[in-house]
Write a protein that holds these residues in place. Structure first.
Motif, PDB file in Angstrom:
ATOM      1  N   TRP A   1      44.904  60.555  18.313  1.00 50.19           N
ATOM      2  CA  TRP A   1      43.738  61.343  17.912  1.00 50.19           C
ATOM      3  C   TRP A   1      43.369  61.065  16.457  1.00 50.19           C
ATOM      4  O   TRP A   1      42.190  60.982  16.105  1.00 50.19           O
ATOM      5  CB  TRP A   1      44.042  62.829  18.172  1.00 50.19           C
ATOM      6  N   ARG A   2      44.380  60.853  15.620  1.00 55.18           N
ATOM      7  CA  ARG A   2      44.092  60.478  14.219  1.00 55.18           C
ATOM      8  C   ARG A   2      43.301  59.169  14.163  1.00 55.18           C
ATOM      9  O   ARG A   2      42.306  59.051  13.450  1.00 55.18           O
ATOM     10  CB  ARG A   2      45.396  60.304  13.436  1.00 55.18           C
ATOM     11  N   GLY A   3      43.778  58.192  14.946  1.00 63.75           N
ATOM     12  CA  GLY A   3      43.103  56.898  14.965  1.00 63.75           C
ATOM     13  C   GLY A   3      41.675  57.028  15.468  1.00 63.75           C
ATOM     14  O   GLY A   3      40.747  56.394  14.946  1.00 63.75           O
ATOM     15  N   ILE A   4      41.479  57.872  16.480  1.00 61.49           N
ATOM     16  CA  ILE A   4      40.152  58.074  17.055  1.00 61.49           C
ATOM     17  C   ILE A   4      39.207  58.673  16.006  1.00 61.49           C
ATOM     18  O   ILE A   4      38.061  58.251  15.842  1.00 61.49           O
ATOM     19  CB  ILE A   4      40.243  58.993  18.290  1.00 61.49           C
ATOM     20  N   GLN A   5      39.737  59.651  15.254  1.00 57.03           N
ATOM     21  CA  GLN A   5      38.890  60.276  14.236  1.00 57.03           C
ATOM     22  C   GLN A   5      38.514  59.281  13.138  1.00 57.03           C
ATOM     23  O   GLN A   5      37.382  59.273  12.641  1.00 57.03           O
ATOM     24  CB  GLN A   5      39.629  61.478  13.620  1.00 57.03           C
TER      25      GLN A   5
ATOM     26  N   GLU B   1      34.302  55.929  10.736  1.00 58.81           N
ATOM     27  CA  GLU B   1      33.819  54.607  10.339  1.00 58.81           C
ATOM     28  C   GLU B   1      32.510  54.269  11.056  1.00 58.81           C
ATOM     29  O   GLU B   1      31.562  53.780  10.448  1.00 58.81           O
ATOM     30  CB  GLU B   1      34.898  53.565  10.662  1.00 58.81           C
ATOM     31  N   ILE B   2      32.450  54.563  12.350  1.00 57.80           N
ATOM     32  CA  ILE B   2      31.257  54.249  13.135  1.00 57.80           C
ATOM     33  C   ILE B   2      30.062  55.053  12.618  1.00 57.80           C
ATOM     34  O   ILE B   2      28.973  54.531  12.404  1.00 57.80           O
ATOM     35  CB  ILE B   2      31.496  54.555  14.630  1.00 57.80           C
TER      36      ILE B   2
ATOM     37  N   GLY C   1      21.875  54.867  13.847  1.00 60.36           N
ATOM     38  CA  GLY C   1      21.578  56.243  13.469  1.00 60.36           C
ATOM     39  C   GLY C   1      22.075  57.272  14.445  1.00 60.36           C
ATOM     40  O   GLY C   1      22.072  58.466  14.167  1.00 60.36           O
ATOM     41  N   SER C   2      22.531  56.827  15.573  1.00 60.77           N
ATOM     42  CA  SER C   2      23.094  57.753  16.550  1.00 60.77           C
ATOM     43  C   SER C   2      24.554  58.037  16.173  1.00 60.77           C
ATOM     44  O   SER C   2      25.272  57.155  15.716  1.00 60.77           O
ATOM     45  CB  SER C   2      22.967  57.085  17.917  1.00 60.77           C
ATOM     46  N   LYS C   3      24.986  59.310  16.335  1.00 54.38           N
ATOM     47  CA  LYS C   3      26.339  59.686  15.883  1.00 54.38           C
ATOM     48  C   LYS C   3      27.274  59.951  17.076  1.00 54.38           C
ATOM     49  O   LYS C   3      26.859  60.552  18.078  1.00 54.38           O
ATOM     50  CB  LYS C   3      26.290  60.957  15.026  1.00 54.38           C
ATOM     51  N   LEU C   4      28.519  59.530  16.891  1.00 53.59           N
ATOM     52  CA  LEU C   4      29.528  59.876  17.893  1.00 53.59           C
ATOM     53  C   LEU C   4      30.075  61.260  17.567  1.00 53.59           C
ATOM     54  O   LEU C   4      30.415  61.555  16.430  1.00 53.59           O
ATOM     55  CB  LEU C   4      30.686  58.878  17.864  1.00 53.59           C
ATOM     56  N   GLU C   5      30.158  62.084  18.611  1.00 57.41           N
ATOM     57  CA  GLU C   5      30.737  63.408  18.407  1.00 57.41           C
ATOM     58  C   GLU C   5      32.023  63.438  19.228  1.00 57.41           C
ATOM     59  O   GLU C   5      31.991  63.363  20.447  1.00 57.41           O
ATOM     60  CB  GLU C   5      29.738  64.458  18.904  1.00 57.41           C
ATOM     61  N   VAL C   6      33.187  63.481  18.524  1.00 58.77           N
ATOM     62  CA  VAL C   6      34.449  63.447  19.259  1.00 58.77           C
ATOM     63  C   VAL C   6      35.129  64.823  19.213  1.00 58.77           C
ATOM     64  O   VAL C   6      35.070  65.512  18.206  1.00 58.77           O
ATOM     65  CB  VAL C   6      35.422  62.388  18.687  1.00 58.77           C
TER      66      VAL C   6
ATOM     67  N   VAL D   1      34.607  51.546  22.933  1.00 56.29           N
ATOM     68  CA  VAL D   1      33.508  52.332  23.485  1.00 56.29           C
ATOM     69  C   VAL D   1      32.240  52.124  22.650  1.00 56.29           C
ATOM     70  O   VAL D   1      31.138  51.926  23.187  1.00 56.29           O
ATOM     71  CB  VAL D   1      33.878  53.831  23.548  1.00 56.29           C
ATOM     72  N   ALA D   2      32.422  52.146  21.316  1.00 59.10           N
ATOM     73  CA  ALA D   2      31.257  52.002  20.446  1.00 59.10           C
ATOM     74  C   ALA D   2      30.624  50.618  20.627  1.00 59.10           C
ATOM     75  O   ALA D   2      29.393  50.482  20.689  1.00 59.10           O
ATOM     76  CB  ALA D   2      31.678  52.199  18.987  1.00 59.10           C
TER      77      ALA D   2
END
Lengths: 238, 297, 392
Positions: free
Chosen positions: C67-71, C76-77, C85-90, C330-331
């Motif tokens: 989860w740390r790595g994912i955040q 970064e993304i 301009g689109s944001k990832l919401e995790v 995924v990104a």
């Protein structure tokens, strides 16, 4: 004097002891008579702090011991020889006796142990054997010896003759008498009324949790109700 | 020879752990299922202190921490939970059941704390304070920590047996185990003795926790559970209430496990050693040195 | 509480919609809103990715590290404006070591039509339970760890961690250099992956690298004392000894090796990293193949390790690296397709996978039609104070 004053004890909703008053005096045997369920054992247990008390007082030579923890009651100078003897069967005879003297000093313990062995030579012979291997009568002697080890001033005895061969009953009760003669106050609950009366000084009769009679042995033997209840019709006709 | 050394070391560890459990089970009727988590948490406390002090505690201090924490936890468990249960229970059977459940419940608390603290990772007393070294001994290897375990095991094992056999308080404890009511009629203060016995039991659990953490390299929050099961088996094997039986049971199980590992595939260790236990119980239900009913009828 | 209630209400609605969508569109993954709409309008403002991994319980460490790595990847993304301009919401859901909980979190996330993709659990038993749910509800799930077979067989399931058995053969190079001809092992027989390493992988590596696997001592997950098993394994003094067990057992086994006075090579697997650090100097020389180590000298690893150290202190772990790579995958998929619907992400993941990409785990290639990561791996060694890379 060990005084029991207006003692009330109940098990849940059952009022087992209702205002019992009686006393034990040094050098004397007080015999408590009563049918099964009359509240005799409950009274003794309440004195020892094994049963909680609703009301009433228990005093040892003027000191209130009502509701104290059992080990403190023992330290105050009262011990109990329980019904069915309840010796520590897997432990040796000597260990049983040493446990009796648990709250005394090491030197007192050693002294009293020799006295008890002198009084009960059979225990000395069997000192390293397991207590559970003794006969019933021997176990009763061990239970007495264990109580004496505490150097208590008052010894309560709950049915000392119970379950013993008739030939042994006499010996056991005579031992109780000897204990009293050494200056200890004995309070004895006994089903075998005739045998008990032979060694007793005073008699208290309890029925349904209440004291019905208090008096000396002669008065008890003259009391028709006691004769009928505890000594059978044959005694009455004499 | 190597097998013998290993078996003796393992036996000492089993013994140190199981003796405390056996002591309070045989005397106070407390089958303490929290014993394993006390063992684990004592070692964890040492680990925690190591971290706080920058890894500068010597082995002796770690062992001391284990003893103190174990004794404290054990006494607290007794005073706050187990003793009230013993007092309130209607009869012996329901007391035993409730003690069992109470212990299991208690055991969960330290385990959960350590799981959260360590994220369920192993914890260990880091290197630096105590270097494990090993020496040649009669053609086999023996390590310094094994020697410590042997010495502590022999000393404590003997001390506890002698205490129970010879001392006044040990005798009193044994009498409580036989008939606690009559024991109190002897003038024995069971509250105080109970606390003392629980403290000894917990202290031994804590000590074995600290020793094991050094010897095994690391423990996890669940390490106590495995040991608890084994101790349970050891006590039953030796006979409840017999310290000597517990000692024999500990070395019996350790010996059986070591032999099994040496001669068979290790997968069968638990199955076979518990199967052996089952066999012993079939032949001798009271255990090797179990308290027989001594009574003349 | 309220939020949960609302969500439960939402599930019922979404499930109904999914069912009708299936009926009318022939399984094109009906539903509504961002994750399942069309791609005409480009990327939505926010793209929701749900992480379902252990945050407490037996695998808490693995799950929290991932989860740390994912955040870190999300930061970064989002800050690098990678997605126009689109944001990832995790967000993260804790499976607490429980299969049922994992399955129910994934079912909920799949039913929530605003969720575009799921980062799946780390434990194989959970992943195996989750995989069919992903297939049925047609939501892409990307796992880290979860090395068992069968997990990515089901369509819609992807794995960003190369399975241990696929890069473990790298150890052969090291053993060959050391001139090892005999290798014995002590392994946890009730952990399938480790059993496979000992019984299948090592012997077949040995055929190419010139060693034979002799005594293989089985232990159990209840084994605590390793003196016996280790002594049995070193009885015929092999050139190398493989230690393949989990958690505290690795420490115990190494402690037993140290006490035994064994002088040969000791090889293990990535779980050995915390154990050797705990033991310190005495464990010097323990060697294992890995898919990641923070000391590996590539720009990706350096950047990642820096970011990790800044955010969390300490050095980056392989679990965190895998988590990072999984979200990056995924990104890249979203970037590739220019679309964040579940269908598009699945297609994107496959395309990116088939092409391969370089992540913190090095050059990743993918098998199973771009679903399952592979890497050559590295061989690392504990020198008594730190981990050094031997084979890159």
């Amino acid at each position: 004097m060990l005084e029991i004053d207006e003692l009330h004890v109940s098990y849940g909703k059952v009022r087992a002891v209702r205002g019992v008053s009686l006393a034990a005096r040094p050098g004397r045997v007080t015999l408590v008579l009563g049918a099964n369920g009359a509240g005799k054992t409950t009274t003794l247990r309440a004195v020892m702090g094994l049963q909680s008390v609703d009301s009433g007082r228990v005093r040892v030579d003027g000191t209130d011991i009502t509701g104290k923890d059992t080990h403190k009651v023992v330290r105050a100078g009262v011990s109990l020889v329980p019904e069915g003897r309840r010796v520590f069967a897997p432990l040796t005879v000597e260990e049983n006796l040493l446990l009796g003297g648990y709250s005394t000093s090491a030197t007192d313990r050693a002294d009293t142990l020799q006295k008890v062995y002198g009084m009960f030579p059979i225990l000395s012979d069997r000192r390293d054997g397991a207590a559970g291997l003794l006969s019933g009568g021997e176990q009763q002697m061990l239970a007495f010896g264990r109580a004496l080890m505490s150097r208590s001033k008052y010894v309560l005895m709950d049915e000392p003759s119970m379950g013993l061969a008739p030939s042994v009953v006499q010996t056991v009760l005579m031992t109780a008498r000897e204990i009293a003669d050494s200056g200890i106050g004995v309070l004895m609950v006994e089903q075998n009324a005739e045998a008990g009366l032979q060694v007793a000084d005073e008699v208290v009769a309890i029925s349904q949790g209440e004291v019905g009679f208090t008096g000396d042995v002669a008065a008890a033997r003259a009391d028709r109700a006691i004769l009928r209840a505890f000594l059978g019709e044959s005694a009455l006709s004499n | 020879m190597q097998e013998l050394i290993n078996a003796v070391s393992l036996g000492c560890i089993y013994m140190l752990f199981a003796m405390g459990m056996s002591l309070v089970w045989g005397t106070l009727d407390v089958l303490n299922f929290a014993h394993g988590s006390i063992f684990m948490f004592s070692a964890f406390s040492g680990f925690y202190l190591m971290q706080e002090t920058g890894n500068s505690l010597p082995l002796a201090a770690l062992l001391l921490v284990g003893v103190v924490v174990g004794a404290l936890m054990s006494v607290l468990a007794y005073q706050l939970v187990l003793r009230p249960i013993l007092r309130r229970a209607k009869d012996k059977d329901s007391a035993e059941r409730q003690i069992l459940i109470g212990g299991i419940g208690l055991a969960g608390i330290p385990v959960a704390i350590v799981q959260i603290q360590t994220l369920s990772n192993p914890f260990s007393f880091r290197a630096g304070s105590f270097e494990v070294a090993s020496y040649d001994f009669l053609g086999a290897r023996i390590s310094n920590i094994q020697i410590v375990i042997w010495v502590v095991g022999v000393l404590l094992g003997t001390a506890v047996v002698l205490w129970l056999r010879r001392s006044r308080s040990g005798l009193a404890l044994r009498s409580i185990g036989v008939d606690s009511e009559v024991a109190s009629l002897m003038g024995i203060d069971q509250g105080r003795l109970g606390v003392a016995a629980m403290a000894v039991a917990g202290g031994m659990a804590g000590l074995s926790g600290a020793l094991l953490c050094v010897s095994f390299g690391a423990l996890t929050a669940e390490s106590g559970d495995v040991l608890l099961l084994k101790a349970f088996a050891i006590i039953i094997l030796g006979g409840v209430g017999s310290m000597l039986g517990t000692i024999i049971g500990a070395f019996f199980l350790a010996g059986a496990e070591t032999l099994l590992i040496a001669n068979t595939s290790g997968t069968w260790v638990d199955a076979v050693s518990f199967g052996l236990l089952f066999l012993v119980l079939l032949v001798r239900p009271q255990g090797i040195l179990g308290r027989q009913e001594v009574r003349r009828t | 509480m309220n939020k949960n209630l609302l969500r439960s209400a939402g599930i019922v609605g979404a499930t109904l919609m999914t069912a009708s969508g299936l009926a009318s569109c022939g399984g094109s993954g009906g539903g509504s809103a961002a994750a399942t709409g069309d791609c005409e309008s480009g990327l939505p403002d926010t793209i929701k990715i749900v992480t379902v991994k252990d945050q407490t319980g037996v695998a808490a460490y693995t799950g929290t590290e991932a989860w740390r790595g994912i955040q870190l990847a999300a930061d970064e993304i989002n800050s690098g404006d990678m997605l126009d301009g689109s944001k990832l919401e995790v967000e993260v859901k804790d499976t607490a070591g429980d299969v049922q909980t994992a399955a129910s979190h994934v079912t909920q996330a799949a039913a929530d039509s605003s969720v575009s993709a799921i980062l799946g659990p780390v434990l194989s038993d959970q992943a195996l339970a989750v995989a069919p749910i992903a297939g049925k509800s047609e939501v892409p799930v990307v796992y880290t760890q979860a090395g068992s077979e069968g997990i990515v067989d089901e369509d819609w399931n992807f794995r960003a961690t190369p399975p241990l058995v696929t890069y473990y053969p790298k150890i052969g190079q090291y053993l060959e250099k050391q001139g090892a001809t005999s290798v014995n092992t002590v392994f946890a027989a009730d952990i399938p992956t480790l059993e496979q390493l000992s019984h299948d992988v090592l012997p077949s590596v040995g055929e190419d690298s010139g060693f034979q696997v002799g005594e293989q001592v089985a232990t159990q997950s209840t084994t605590q004392d390793y003196a016996g098993p280790v002594n049995k394994a070193i009885a015929d003094d092999p050139d190398a000894l493989g230690l393949l067990m989990v958690g505290a057992q690795i420490s115990s086994a190494m402690q037993a090796v140290i006490q035994s006075g064994y002088q040969g090579e000791v090889v293990s697997y990535p779980n050995a990293a915390p154990a050797v650090a705990e033991i310190g100097k005495a464990a010097a020389g323990v060697t294992w193949p890995t898919n990641f180590d923070s000391s590996i000298d590539t720009p990706e690893v350096k950047a990642f390790d820096e970011a990790y150290t800044e955010a969390y202190d300490g050095t980056a772990t392989n679990y965190a690296a895998e988590g990072y790579d999984s979200l990056m995958w995924v990104a890249k998929a979203i970037e590739e397709e220019g679309c964040a619907t579940r269908d598009a992400i699945k297609t994107g993941l496959e395309k990116v996978g088939q092409a391969g990409f370089t992540g913190t785990q090095g050059e990743l290639t993918f098998e199973a039609n771009g679903h399952d990561a592979r890497s050559d791996g590295y061989v690392v060694q504990w020198d008594g104070e730190k981990i050094v890379v031997l084979e890159q």
